[in-house]
Motif scaffolding. Structure first.
Motif, PDB file in Angstrom:
ATOM      1  N   ASP A 237       0.841  -1.193   0.000  1.00  0.00           N
ATOM      2  CA  ASP A 237       0.000   0.000   0.000  1.00  0.00           C
ATOM      3  C   ASP A 237       0.880   1.248   0.000  1.00  0.00           C
TER       4      ASP A 237
ATOM      5  N   ARG B  26      -3.478   4.500  -0.710  1.00  0.00           N
ATOM      6  CA  ARG B  26      -4.508   4.483   0.332  1.00  0.00           C
ATOM      7  C   ARG B  26      -4.755   5.854   0.920  1.00  0.00           C
TER       8      ARG B  26
ATOM      9  N   ARG C 290      -9.047   0.103  -9.204  1.00  0.00           N
ATOM     10  CA  ARG C 290      -8.522  -0.143  -7.859  1.00  0.00           C
ATOM     11  C   ARG C 290      -9.210  -1.350  -7.234  1.00  0.00           C
TER      12      ARG C 290
ATOM     13  N   SER D 102      -9.500  -1.992  -4.125  1.00  0.00           N
ATOM     14  CA  SER D 102     -10.266  -1.532  -2.973  1.00  0.00           C
ATOM     15  C   SER D 102     -11.306  -0.523  -3.420  1.00  0.00           C
ATOM     16  N   GLN D 103     -12.489  -0.662  -2.930  1.00  0.00           N
ATOM     17  CA  GLN D 103     -13.544   0.294  -3.244  1.00  0.00           C
ATOM     18  C   GLN D 103     -13.593   1.425  -2.223  1.00  0.00           C
ATOM     19  N   GLN D 104     -12.670   1.399  -1.256  1.00  0.00           N
ATOM     20  CA  GLN D 104     -12.622   2.462  -0.268  1.00  0.00           C
ATOM     21  C   GLN D 104     -11.995   3.717  -0.871  1.00  0.00           C
TER      22      GLN D 104
END
Length: 420
Positions: A96, A133, A163, A165-167
């Protein structure tokens, strides 16, 4: 970097014009180069490939956590004869990516660094945006934000749409320049000794001191044509759903006021961000009159890295950096300041010189700070001038017993123990 750098250059140019003739014109044209090199010292060598710089760790990527210096130059100046790009850094923790500051050219260095190995990239990912992130801004001077919105606009086609991650990517930076009651406080106008306060037009009077959220919203509006086209014609996702923008709140009760000459000293670091891999704390540092200005500390299971941001010598920074593995500290050279403003100094030049030095840190003082904090490695970045020779920066060794590294673009450092 303070706009006072440009003022200093112009002051030096004006002074030298008194010499008259073609020779003075040539000297005025080359004042920046002369100030940077101080008698034509050689420029730093070209930037190495990632991890291959002298003084860095060639095997940094064999560590689970590592630091990459993306750009290592400071100031809103294109330094002649320099391979350094504008300030920017990346902390990588188990794949990350966490970014700090976005100076001119640092985005290009991010692409060159290829922080995410090919086997970890998602389809269509080129820069490594798919693994970002969080992003952090120490302050909002132009030389720290020039490439900021590149990660939004260019990131669309370089990994953001794929991406894993959907965050949302969390973005943290200074808020508006306000007092403890929420009132807008404009910075004082810098005046020369004996000069009356001039009447200077205020840009954007309805919000003259925007913070990170304000700045980002204004950039969305400025690029509305492109954004709307990409979303409607190419069906790109909404950038506002990919990024979450946050102003950093200054702790209550510390005696902070924007127009105090110095930030409150002795404050305890406070938490800004935390996830399963990193904890980020911050403190206020001295970059007056540009406030708020922050330093950041990244603590991981492997070790810790501290970024000074732009600052004069600060006790708050010593507290924040206590026991860190690496301190990435800004630096300005005495030789450059002396070339710009050689003695004898007029009262105006003396005031400008003191103003310049109080907002930044000499190598010797950075060494003292690193020694007091007990850090393992002191790495210079945001180097002013960007073409400073190493011998002008080595004064830190007089006061620092640890490892000193003169930062260059794409230099890397392992954090903690080796092992992915």
């Amino acid at each position: 970097m303070c706009e006072v750098v440009n003022q200093a250059v112009q002051q030096a140019v004006s002074r030298r014009r008194l010499l008259g003739g073609a020779g003075a014109a040539a000297l005025a044209t080359g004042v920046t180069a002369a100030a940077g090199s101080a008698a034509a010292s050689p420029a730093p060598p070209a930037s190495p490939a990632p991890g291959k710089g002298p003084g860095g760790d060639a095997d940094a990527r064999r560590y689970r956590s590592w630091l990459t210096l993306l750009g290592t130059s400071g100031g809103p100046v294109w330094w002649p004869g320099s391979e350094r790009e504008g300030i920017g850094s990346a902390v990588v923790v188990d794949g990350d990516v966490y970014l700090v500051d976005f100076g001119d050219g640092s985005g290009k260095r991010f692409k060159q660094a290829a922080l995410v190995p090919p086997e970890m990239r998602t389809p269509g990912g080129f820069w490594g945006e798919e693994m970002i992130r969080a992003m952090f801004l120490t302050h909002l001077h132009s030389d720290h934000v020039a490439d900021y919105f590149d990660y939004f606009m260019l990131g669309w086609t370089n990994g953001l749409r794929s991406r894993p991650s959907q965050q949302p990517i969390q973005v943290f930076g200074p808020g508006r320049r306000i007092d403890e009651h929420g009132n807008v406080v404009m910075e004082p106008i810098f005046t020369k000794p004996g000069e009356s306060t001039p009447d200077i037009r205020v840009e954007n009077p309805n919000n003259p001191v925007p913070g990170t959220v304000d700045m980002t919203n204004s950039l969305y509006q400025a690029f509305a044509l492109d954004i709307n086209d990409r979303m409607r014609d190419n069906r790109y996702p909404d950038l506002r759903e990919i990024f979450a923008i946050n102003d950093i709140a200054i702790p209550d009760g510390i005696g902070y006021h924007p127009n105090d000459n110095h930030t409150p000293q002795g404050m305890e670091p406070f938490e800004v961000y935390r996830d399963d891999k990193v904890r980020v704390t911050a403190t206020l540092v001295d970059h007056f009159p540009l406030v708020p200005a922050f330093a950041f500390r990244f603590d991981t299971d492997d070790g810790s890295v501290v970024f000074s941001g732009d600052t004069g010598p600060s006790r708050n920074l010593v507290t924040l950096a206590r026991g860190a593995d690496i301190l990435v500290h800004e630096v300005i050279t005495q030789q450059w300041v002396d070339v710009l403003m050689p003695p004898p100094l007029t009262p105006t030049e003396e005031a400008l010189r003191n103003h310049l030095l109080s907002a930044h840190t000499l190598p010797e003082d950075a060494g003292r700070i690193a020694e007091q904090a007990g850090v393992g490695t002191l790495a210079f970045s945001h180097i002013v001038p960007g073409n400073a020779p190493d011998e002008h920066l080595n004064g830190a060794r007089k006061h620092f017993s640890g490892r000193l590294v003169i930062g260059r673009d794409l230099m890397e450092f392992g954090i903690g123990k080796r092992g992915r």
